[in-house]
Scaffold this active site. Structure first.
Site, PDB file in Angstrom:
ATOM      1  N   ARG A  40      94.704 -20.057  93.928  1.00 13.41           N
ATOM      2  CA  ARG A  40      93.622 -20.106  94.912  1.00 13.41           C
ATOM      3  C   ARG A  40      93.812 -21.250  95.907  1.00 13.41           C
ATOM      4  O   ARG A  40      93.354 -21.158  97.051  1.00 13.41           O
ATOM      5  CB  ARG A  40      92.265 -20.202  94.211  1.00 13.41           C
ATOM      6  CG  ARG A  40      91.854 -18.840  93.672  1.00 13.41           C
ATOM      7  CD  ARG A  40      90.536 -18.883  92.948  1.00 13.41           C
ATOM      8  NE  ARG A  40      89.981 -17.543  92.826  1.00 13.41           N
ATOM      9  CZ  ARG A  40      88.965 -17.221  92.033  1.00 13.41           C
ATOM     10  NH1 ARG A  40      88.390 -18.150  91.296  1.00 13.41           N
ATOM     11  NH2 ARG A  40      88.512 -15.993  91.992  1.00 13.41           N
ATOM     12  N   LYS A 203      83.500  -4.654  80.734  1.00 18.50           N
ATOM     13  CA  LYS A 203      82.148  -4.297  81.129  1.00 18.50           C
ATOM     14  C   LYS A 203      82.049  -3.028  81.961  1.00 18.50           C
ATOM     15  O   LYS A 203      82.325  -3.021  83.151  1.00 18.50           O
ATOM     16  CB  LYS A 203      81.539  -5.456  81.922  1.00 18.50           C
ATOM     17  CG  LYS A 203      81.016  -6.571  81.051  1.00 18.50           C
ATOM     18  CD  LYS A 203      80.064  -7.414  81.849  1.00 18.50           C
ATOM     19  CE  LYS A 203      79.094  -8.175  80.964  1.00 18.50           C
ATOM     20  NZ  LYS A 203      78.274  -9.070  81.763  1.00 18.50           N
ATOM     21  N   GLY A 356      89.601 -11.137  88.028  1.00 20.64           N
ATOM     22  CA  GLY A 356      90.108 -12.401  87.501  1.00 20.64           C
ATOM     23  C   GLY A 356      91.075 -12.215  86.345  1.00 20.64           C
ATOM     24  O   GLY A 356      92.183 -12.773  86.338  1.00 20.64           O
ATOM     25  N   GLY A 379      84.691 -10.060  91.410  1.00 17.66           N
ATOM     26  CA  GLY A 379      83.444  -9.381  91.778  1.00 17.66           C
ATOM     27  C   GLY A 379      83.420  -8.972  93.238  1.00 17.66           C
ATOM     28  O   GLY A 379      82.935  -7.891  93.590  1.00 17.66           O
TER      29      GLY A 379
HETATM   30  P1  ADP Z   1      88.609  -8.420  85.287  1.00 17.80           P
HETATM   31  O1  ADP Z   1      88.300  -9.891  85.175  1.00 17.80           O
HETATM   32  O2  ADP Z   1      90.053  -8.161  85.585  1.00 17.80           O
HETATM   33  O3  ADP Z   1      87.666  -7.687  86.199  1.00 17.80           O
HETATM   34  P2  ADP Z   1      87.041  -7.838  82.943  1.00 17.80           P
HETATM   35  O4  ADP Z   1      86.429  -9.180  83.043  1.00 17.80           O
HETATM   36  O5  ADP Z   1      86.207  -6.641  83.193  1.00 17.80           O
HETATM   37  O6  ADP Z   1      88.388  -7.773  83.840  1.00 17.80           O
HETATM   38  O7  ADP Z   1      87.621  -7.634  81.480  1.00 17.80           O
HETATM   39  C1  ADP Z   1      88.542  -8.508  80.904  1.00 17.80           C
HETATM   40  C2  ADP Z   1      88.288  -8.650  79.431  1.00 17.80           C
HETATM   41  O8  ADP Z   1      88.264  -7.382  78.792  1.00 17.80           O
HETATM   42  C3  ADP Z   1      89.385  -9.422  78.753  1.00 17.80           C
HETATM   43  O9  ADP Z   1      88.840 -10.621  78.265  1.00 17.80           O
HETATM   44  C4  ADP Z   1      89.846  -8.515  77.614  1.00 17.80           C
HETATM   45  O10 ADP Z   1      90.080  -9.190  76.407  1.00 17.80           O
HETATM   46  C5  ADP Z   1      88.690  -7.568  77.483  1.00 17.80           C
HETATM   47  N1  ADP Z   1      89.079  -6.313  76.846  1.00 17.80           N
HETATM   48  C6  ADP Z   1      89.974  -5.416  77.279  1.00 17.80           C
HETATM   49  N2  ADP Z   1      90.126  -4.426  76.397  1.00 17.80           N
HETATM   50  C7  ADP Z   1      89.296  -4.693  75.364  1.00 17.80           C
HETATM   51  C8  ADP Z   1      89.008  -4.048  74.120  1.00 17.80           C
HETATM   52  N3  ADP Z   1      89.606  -2.923  73.771  1.00 17.80           N
HETATM   53  N4  ADP Z   1      88.083  -4.622  73.309  1.00 17.80           N
HETATM   54  C9  ADP Z   1      87.489  -5.784  73.663  1.00 17.80           C
HETATM   55  N5  ADP Z   1      87.711  -6.442  74.817  1.00 17.80           N
HETATM   56  C10 ADP Z   1      88.614  -5.898  75.653  1.00 17.80           C
HETATM   57 MG    MG Z   2      86.791 -10.995  84.062  1.00 24.43          MG
END
Ligand code: ADP
Ligand code: MG
Length: 409
Positions: A40, A203, A356, A379
């Site tokens: 960043r 999520k 992230g 986000g």
């Molecule tokens: P990003 O930051 O890329 O938008 P998210 O914050 O939505 O992604 O999700 C990331 C998290 O999802 C990671 O911490 C990862 O461990 C978790 N995750 C991915 N697959 C699973 C799973 N099968 N069970 C529990 N957590 C998961």
């Molecule tokens: Mg995340």
């Protein structure tokens, strides 16, 4: 693609003027409070360097972490100063120890051409998130004009994003904000086809609107990560103790029921890597998706799913990826995410990554240079591709020279 706001490149005669610049220096710190990933900081360089070249004096401001409106010694911006100075070729970076107090005022007053100022963590002040107008007015007093380059917070109507431009004009976009907007709106409005979307992460609630938007506009939407288990539950499958969001099962069912009415095909995992819920370090097994026994948790996509997703991705001309395929932070559940990161690094299509954790997964796999665009905003990138207006961009000066969609400004 026309950017809706004025940019730093539209400004004239800024030599000797103070540029109040909202950057996104929300960087990860290690235990020794050293910046562990400077992505960043690097992303902010084009704007800072351009301002310096023009003879303007950048006064930078950012948030870091979540101090909750009060001073948190662990979240001072001081660790950023030395790496920033080095990245800027050794120029003087003067940091204040408060946001709008005496230290900030003295620091800003003392700045000379060729130097850079940095205010303290904006979220030490409750006025930042509350978009307090008194706080905004005090910040605005530090600049002769305002530049927003914090794409990561462009979806937030905070004081430094939307409050300051109420008191300070011109209010223009920096290089990073402009570039992020252009690439992500290309993904949203005008993707190369076949256009494939890969979604994962934890999520569903944050991402359902994104899924639906892409089911309408993309050619394929591949779903992995924990998100897939909420869809599994909606199909009446056995998901064991996997992470699900019961509140969103109904919505997931609606998307599944309407599957045929969308332009894009929804593709769900075939198999999944599971582990006993009692001990995540115990031996793993691979089972068909939807056949996860009680007492077991899905942690990653399985090899069959990897193969299927990789073949869909190989044929694409553009890919948008958000969310890891499994709990990639743990070595034993990182293989789905790593495998697809490597697949995406090899394909000819343009790959855009937002989120992230997705970005840190790509960095961890060491393939970041092979991608078309890696967004600095999680986000914010999702809000943009969902089709929302970003308050941090709406608050800036509008372009006034757009004729017949030909950008002459
Ligand atoms: P990003 O930051 O890329 O938008 P998210 O914050 O939505 O992604 O999700 C990331 C998290 O999802 C990671 O911490 C990862 O461990 C978790 N995750 C991915 N697959 C699973 C799973 N099968 N069970 C529990 N957590 C998961
Ligand atoms: Mg995340």
């Amino acid at each position: 693609m026309t950017f809706p706001a004025k940019t730093i490149y539209n400004l004239e005669d800024i030599a000797g003027k103070k540029a109040l610049v909202r950057v996104d220096f929300n960087v990860p710190l290690d235990e020794d409070k050293k910046v562990s990933d400077d992505t960043r900081l690097r992303a902010a360089l084009p704007t800072i360097k351009y301002l310096l070249e023009q003879g303007a004096i950048p006064v930078l401001m950012s948030h870091l972490g979540r101090p909750g409106g009060e001073v948190d010694e662990d979240l001072r911006l001081a660790p950023v100063v030395e790496p920033l100075r080095e990245l800027l070729g050794g120029i003087k970076v003067k940091a204040a120890t408060d946001t709008v107090g005496d230290s900030a005022k003295q620091m800003v007053d003392s700045l000379e051409t060729g130097e850079v100022g940095l205010l303290e963590n904006l979220r030490f002040n409750p006025g930042e998130k509350a978009c307090d107008s008194e706080f905004s007015r005090k910040l605005a007093a530090f600049g002769d004009f305002y530049v927003s380059d914090a794409f990561g917070t462009a979806h937030r109507a905070h004081a430094s994003m939307t409050g300051v431009p109420e008191f300070l004009r011109p209010a223009v976009a920096g290089d990073l904000l402009t570039n992020e907007y252009k690439v992500l709106s290309e993904v949203r409005d005008n993707p190369d086809r076949p256009f494939v979307v890969l979604l994962g992460g934890a999520k569903v609630s944050d991402k359902l609107a994104v899924i639906e938007r892409f089911l309408q506009h993309a050619d394929k939407v591949l779903i992995g990560g924990a998100m897939a288990y909420t869809f599994g539950l909606a199909r009446g499958e056995d998901v064991g103790d996997s992470l699900v969001e019961p509140d969103f099962v109904e919505e997931a069912r609606r998307l599944l029921d309407n599957r045929d009415s969308y332009n894009g095909e929804l593709v769900l995992p075939l198999d999944t890597v599971i582990v006993s819920s009692d001990d995540v370090n115990s031996e793993t097994q691979t089972v068909p998706a939807g056949e996860i026994p009680d007492g077991w948790e899905g942690m990653d996509i399985g090899p069959e799913t990897c193969k299927l997703f990789a073949s869909e991705l190989s044929e694409s001309a553009m890919v948008f990826w958000n969310g890891p395929m499994g709990v990639f932070e743990m070595e034993q559940f990182a293989s789905g995410t790593n495998h697809l990161a490597e697949t995406l690094a090899e394909i000819d299509g343009k790959v855009v990554v937002g989120g992230g954790d997705s970005v840190s997964a790509v960095n961890k796999a060491g393939v970041q240079d092979k991608f078309y665009h890696i967004s600095t905003g999680g986000g914010a990138s999702l809000a943009l591709v969902r089709g929302e207006e970003l308050p941090g961009i709406a608050a800036l000066d509008k372009r006034d020279k757009i004729i017949d969609n030909i950008d002459i400004g």
